[in-house]
Design a protein around this motif. Structure first.
Motif: not given
Length: 215
Positions: A1-28
């Motif tokens: 029933g939701y139109g949008v889900i806003g994600m806010s993953e913690h930055s502690d373990t993130f890198t630029a590469k992981k961010m790209d994978e994360y954005v792609e997963a959200c789009d998919r």
């Protein structure tokens, strides 16, 4: 029933590469009827958490003002998370660089009633930045058993740009289905007193529960 889900993953373990994978997963995972919007909850200096919603790149910066500027440059939404964590003290300079505060966080404030102290902080800071808005979120580390805090956004479709624009313009309310706050966090005298009374009853109940558990 939701139109949008806003994600806010913690930055502690993130890198630029992981961010790209994360954005792609959200789009998919997104669909024509529900947008999964990527975002990061940045851990900044002095352990301040700053949410960047709707961003598609990552920064390792720790200064909260620099992070807020980075979020703004990407067209994202910059929100200080759970003010209770910082004793309801937010630097004025930071308040001038963000879109608003998370005045109702289900994880910190509970899902039953808004936090009047966070609302007071918002109103105090609005003396320095009139555009600050009142946001809310579930702080969803696990699936809840009960409905919690959510936003109802006035938007014609689930296009990310339009959703972000509505969130920046204050075209939303924060609600748990019982209490409801507008984007400015404005309350008349009666509603303010009702929230304060309900909040104190909630805190008393939580204290009794915690004492019983310890006993």
């Amino acid at each position: 029933g939701y139109g949008v889900i806003g994600m806010s993953e913690h930055s502690d373990t993130f890198t630029a590469k992981k961010m790209d994978e994360y954005v792609e997963a959200c789009d998919r995972a997104s669909s024509p009827t529900c947008r999964i919007m990527p975002g990061i909850e940045f851990t900044c200096t002095n352990n301040l958490h700053l949410i960047g919603l709707g961003i598609r790149q990552y920064t390792a910066a720790k200064d909260p003002i620099q992070v807020a500027e980075f979020i703004q440059q990407q067209g994202g939404l910059a929100i200080v998370a759970h003010p209770e964590r910082y004793g309801y003290q937010i630097p004025v300079e930071l308040a001038q660089a963000i879109h608003g505060l998370e005045i109702w966080n289900a994880g910190y404030d509970g899902r039953f009633v808004p936090n009047d102290r966070s609302l007071k902080l918002l109103n105090d800071l609005r003396a320095k930045n009139r555009s600050l808005l009142a946001y809310g979120g579930q702080d969803l580390h696990r699936l809840p058993k009960h409905p919690q805090v959510r936003l109802i956004v006035s938007c014609e479709d689930v296009c990310q740009d339009k959703i972000l624009m509505a969130l920046k313009e204050g075209a939303f309310v924060v609600t748990n289905g019982y209490f409801q706050l507008d984007a400015l966090g404005t309350l008349g005298w009666y509603n303010r007193e009702k929230i304060v009374a309900a909040r104190r009853l909630y805190e008393l109940g939580m204290a009794i529960r915690d004492n019983w558990i310890r006993a």
